[in-house]
Design a protein around this motif. Structure first.
Motif, short mmCIF file in Angstrom:
data_model
loop_
_atom_site.label_atom_id
_atom_site.label_comp_id
_atom_site.label_asym_id
_atom_site.label_seq_id
_atom_site.Cartn_x
_atom_site.Cartn_y
_atom_site.Cartn_z
N VAL A 118 7.66 9.66 1.25
CA VAL A 118 6.23 9.88 1.65
C VAL A 118 5.44 11.22 1.95
CG1 VAL A 118 3.94 8.89 2.63
CG2 VAL A 118 6.03 7.50 2.85
N PRO A 119 5.33 11.21 1.01
CA PRO A 119 4.93 13.15 1.09
C PRO A 119 3.92 13.31 1.65
CG PRO A 119 5.15 12.34 -1.78
CD PRO A 119 5.16 11.23 -0.99
N ASP A 120 3.56 14.40 1.56
CA ASP A 120 2.04 14.75 2.46
C ASP A 120 1.83 13.64 3.40
OD1 ASP A 120 1.69 17.49 0.64
OD2 ASP A 120 0.65 16.11 -0.03
N ALA A 121 2.91 13.43 3.87
CA ALA A 121 1.84 11.51 5.52
C ALA A 121 1.43 12.78 6.39
CB ALA A 121 3.39 11.11 5.92
N LEU A 178 -9.19 10.62 -1.27
CA LEU A 178 -7.54 11.04 -0.77
C LEU A 178 -7.25 9.54 -0.60
CD1 LEU A 178 -10.19 12.63 2.28
CD2 LEU A 178 -7.94 13.44 1.24
N LEU A 179 -8.00 8.89 -1.10
CA LEU A 179 -7.65 7.01 -1.63
C LEU A 179 -6.23 7.23 -2.10
CD1 LEU A 179 -6.64 4.07 -0.78
CD2 LEU A 179 -8.73 4.23 -2.45
N ASN A 219 -1.13 7.22 -4.40
CA ASN A 219 0.17 7.99 -5.58
C ASN A 219 1.48 8.12 -4.76
OD1 ASN A 219 -1.32 7.77 -7.58
ND2 ASN A 219 -2.19 9.43 -7.48
N ALA A 220 1.24 8.75 -2.89
CA ALA A 220 2.28 9.48 -2.72
C ALA A 220 3.29 7.94 -1.71
CB ALA A 220 1.47 10.56 -1.37
N LEU A 221 2.10 7.09 -1.76
CA LEU A 221 3.14 6.32 -1.26
C LEU A 221 3.65 5.22 -2.19
CD1 LEU A 221 -0.23 4.87 1.05
CD2 LEU A 221 2.36 5.32 2.06
N GLU A 222 3.47 5.16 -2.96
CA GLU A 222 3.57 4.57 -4.20
C GLU A 222 5.39 5.18 -4.78
OE1 GLU A 222 0.98 3.18 -6.87
OE2 GLU A 222 0.23 1.70 -5.80
N SER A 223 5.37 6.33 -4.87
CA SER A 223 6.19 7.40 -5.72
C SER A 223 7.93 6.73 -4.86
CB SER A 223 5.75 8.62 -5.16
OG SER A 223 6.03 8.38 -4.03
N GLY A 238 -6.30 0.11 -2.77
CA GLY A 238 -6.30 1.05 -4.27
C GLY A 238 -4.74 0.67 -4.35
N THR A 239 -4.27 -0.73 -3.85
CA THR A 239 -2.72 -0.63 -4.57
C THR A 239 -2.65 -2.16 -4.99
OG1 THR A 239 -0.68 -0.11 -4.60
CG2 THR A 239 -2.15 -0.73 -2.03
N ALA A 240 -2.04 -2.43 -5.43
CA ALA A 240 -1.36 -3.84 -6.29
C ALA A 240 -0.27 -4.49 -5.28
CB ALA A 240 -1.35 -4.43 -7.23
N ARG A 241 0.28 -3.53 -4.74
CA ARG A 241 0.97 -3.40 -3.83
C ARG A 241 1.20 -4.41 -2.27
NH1 ARG A 241 3.49 0.65 -6.18
NH2 ARG A 241 6.31 0.42 -6.48
N PRO A 242 1.73 -5.02 -1.43
CA PRO A 242 1.20 -5.78 0.01
C PRO A 242 1.31 -4.51 0.86
CG PRO A 242 3.34 -6.46 -0.71
CD PRO A 242 2.32 -6.01 -1.51
N VAL A 243 0.33 -4.79 1.50
CA VAL A 243 -0.45 -3.52 2.70
C VAL A 243 -0.64 -4.22 4.04
CG1 VAL A 243 -1.38 -2.09 3.76
CG2 VAL A 243 -1.60 -2.26 1.02
N THR A 244 0.14 -4.02 4.77
CA THR A 244 0.59 -4.51 5.54
C THR A 244 0.60 -4.02 7.39
OG1 THR A 244 1.24 -7.00 6.66
CG2 THR A 244 3.06 -4.99 6.37
N HIS A 245 0.20 -4.69 8.29
CA HIS A 245 0.61 -3.72 9.18
C HIS A 245 2.22 -4.34 10.02
CE1 HIS A 245 0.50 -2.33 13.81
NE2 HIS A 245 -0.40 -2.32 13.95
N TRP A 246 2.99 -3.19 10.55
CA TRP A 246 4.12 -2.23 10.11
C TRP A 246 4.65 -4.53 10.99
CZ3 TRP A 246 6.58 -2.17 15.51
CH2 TRP A 246 5.77 -1.47 16.68
N ILE A 247 3.59 -4.45 12.25
CA ILE A 247 4.22 -5.68 13.98
C ILE A 247 4.24 -6.79 12.95
CG2 ILE A 247 1.83 -5.92 14.14
CD1 ILE A 247 4.32 -4.67 16.91
#
Ligand code: SF4
Ligand code: SF4
Length: 408
Positions: free
Chosen positions: A337-340, A361-362, A367-371, A391-400
């Motif tokens: 993930v660039p610019d993390a 910023l979103l 863009n950075a996360l999907e790259s 801001g994305t069609a990919r699933p976003v979840t808590h890592w836990i």
């Protein structure tokens, strides 16, 4: 930096603290490179150094205007500047003092006041916020797509194991997270239960106080802080090992309880103890890695994962490189993930109050996360989770939750 604080502030606790922070700044400007608002706007007054200078002027008695307020409002309080600063300038504490003073000296437009009052009056109240959210979910099909994306679906498994172990930890339930994603704390409770620790949610504890604090309702905020301490204290005395937090934004606030109440004779000692025993859930699990490794079942979760480390985790709590090994050991491949280090634009209520900057910023963050073409994006803070999901069609979840799924 040399300072000459005005008489009205010099000998107050805030003045003494602000003076000590200001004196550490050597104007080097290293912090500009990692400031998200300076990156976007290119204006010195929207950089850490510029904001420090504005606050110094105010503390030295210069007139305070809406210009000062604007540049402090635009700050995300992401604290990336603290991580970068070679002189140890505690910018986050300085801006808390600065904002409180600006709020006293500069009145806001009625619409702005109303908006801020509405946010501090709804978000921290779990029941009220749940009701507003339920209405939003009902109206979702009728909303424009841009607004509908901000109303998340209720998802995940909220089942919570019975408290049955001698080892006990308390959990910060929070306010918006139980309404938006009750599955997060439940997943933490199930993982801890499997390794012999009961996670206990104590009635009477709720919002950490951060929402009100960052909207400059600092007295309201301290009432939440004290309510949590009162609710947790009997359990602390009965041997609870830690206060576990699964939202790093809230964890940063609990970490500050001792500092915020240091001058309160009734709460100073208890608040310091609570701060000292507060743990992000990643810290708790990192100490139990051997037990977790025994419990991982054959893989059935997505393999390629992008981890967004919230500013509150990496810059606020200074927790770096703790979540990633836990995910790798559980069989996930973490994409680059660039610019993390940069903020996603969520930042508490910032996404609602500074929508233009927040959306820029979103876009950059998504863009950075999907790259790296991940199947799933994970993070460690409910605010970032909901914001990035919008801001994305990919699933976003808590890592836990991902780790919990690997144990079933
Ligand atoms: S990096 Fe630190 S010392 Fe340098 S200008 Fe920024 S805050 Fe001041
Ligand atoms: S807290 Fe973040 S947005 Fe604010 S000055 Fe520091 S780096 Fe910039």
């Amino acid at each position: 930096m040399q300072t000459q604080l005005a008489d009205w502030i010099r000998d107050t606790p805030e003045g003494i603290e602000a003076d000590a922070i200001l004196r550490k700044c050597v104007h080097c400007g290293f912090c500009l490179a990692t400031c998200p608002t300076y990156n976007l706007l290119g204006d010195e007054l929207d950089s850490p150094r510029g904001r420090i200078y504005l606050m110094k002027q105010m503390l030295e008695g210069a007139p305070v205007t809406q210009r000062t307020q604007l540049h402090l409002d635009r700050c995300l309080t992401c604290r990336a500047c603290e991580t970068t600063c070679p002189s140890g300038v505690e910018y986050g504490r300085l801006v808390d003092i600065g904002r409180d003073l600006v709020e006293e000296k500069v009145s806001r437009a009625p619409a702005d006041r109303l908006r801020r009052w509405f946010l501090k009056s709804t978000l921290p109240h779990r029941g009220l916020f749940s009701a507003v959210l339920a209405l939003g979910r009902l109206a979702r099909p009728l909303l424009p797509a841009s607004l509908a994306r901000k109303v998340p679906e209720l998802k995940g498994d909220g089942s919570w194991p019975q408290a049955r172990h001698a080892r006990r930890m308390l959990v910060l339930e929070g306010c918006v997270q139980p309404a938006l994603a009750p599955s997060i704390n439940a997943a933490a409770a199930r993982i801890l239960d499997r390794i012999g620790i009961s996670l206990v949610a104590v009635p009477g504890a709720g919002c950490c106080g951060a929402v009100a604090f960052h909207l400059n309702y600092q007295d309201d905020s301290l009432a939440y802080v004290k309510a949590n301490i009162d609710a947790w204290w009997p359990h602390v005395e009965a041997g609870a090992e830690a206060v576990v937090v699964t939202a790093s934004g809230c964890g940063t606030m609990v970490h500050e309880y001792g500092h915020l109440l240091r001058h309160d004779p009734a709460y100073a000692q208890k608040a310091a103890r609570i701060s000292a025993m507060s743990r992000d859930v990643s810290e708790v699990l990192a100490a139990e890695r051997a037990a977790i490794a025994q419990l991982l079942s054959p893989e059935k979760a997505p393999r390629r994962v992008a981890f967004h480390s919230p500013c509150s985790l990496q810059h606020g709590l200074k927790i770096n490189g703790v979540v990633e090994p836990l995910l790798r050991e559980a069989g996930f491949t973490l994409t680059h993930v660039p610019d993390a280090h940069l903020c996603c634009g969520s930042a508490g209520t910032y996404s609602l109050l500074q929508t233009g900057l927040s959306q820029q910023l979103l876009r950059n963050k998504v863009n950075a996360l999907e790259s790296g073409a991940p199947e799933t994006i994970v993070t460690a803070n409910i605010g970032c989770l909901v914001h990035i999901q919008s801001g994305t069609a990919r699933p976003v979840t808590h890592w836990i939750e991902l780790l919990d799924a690997r144990m079933q």
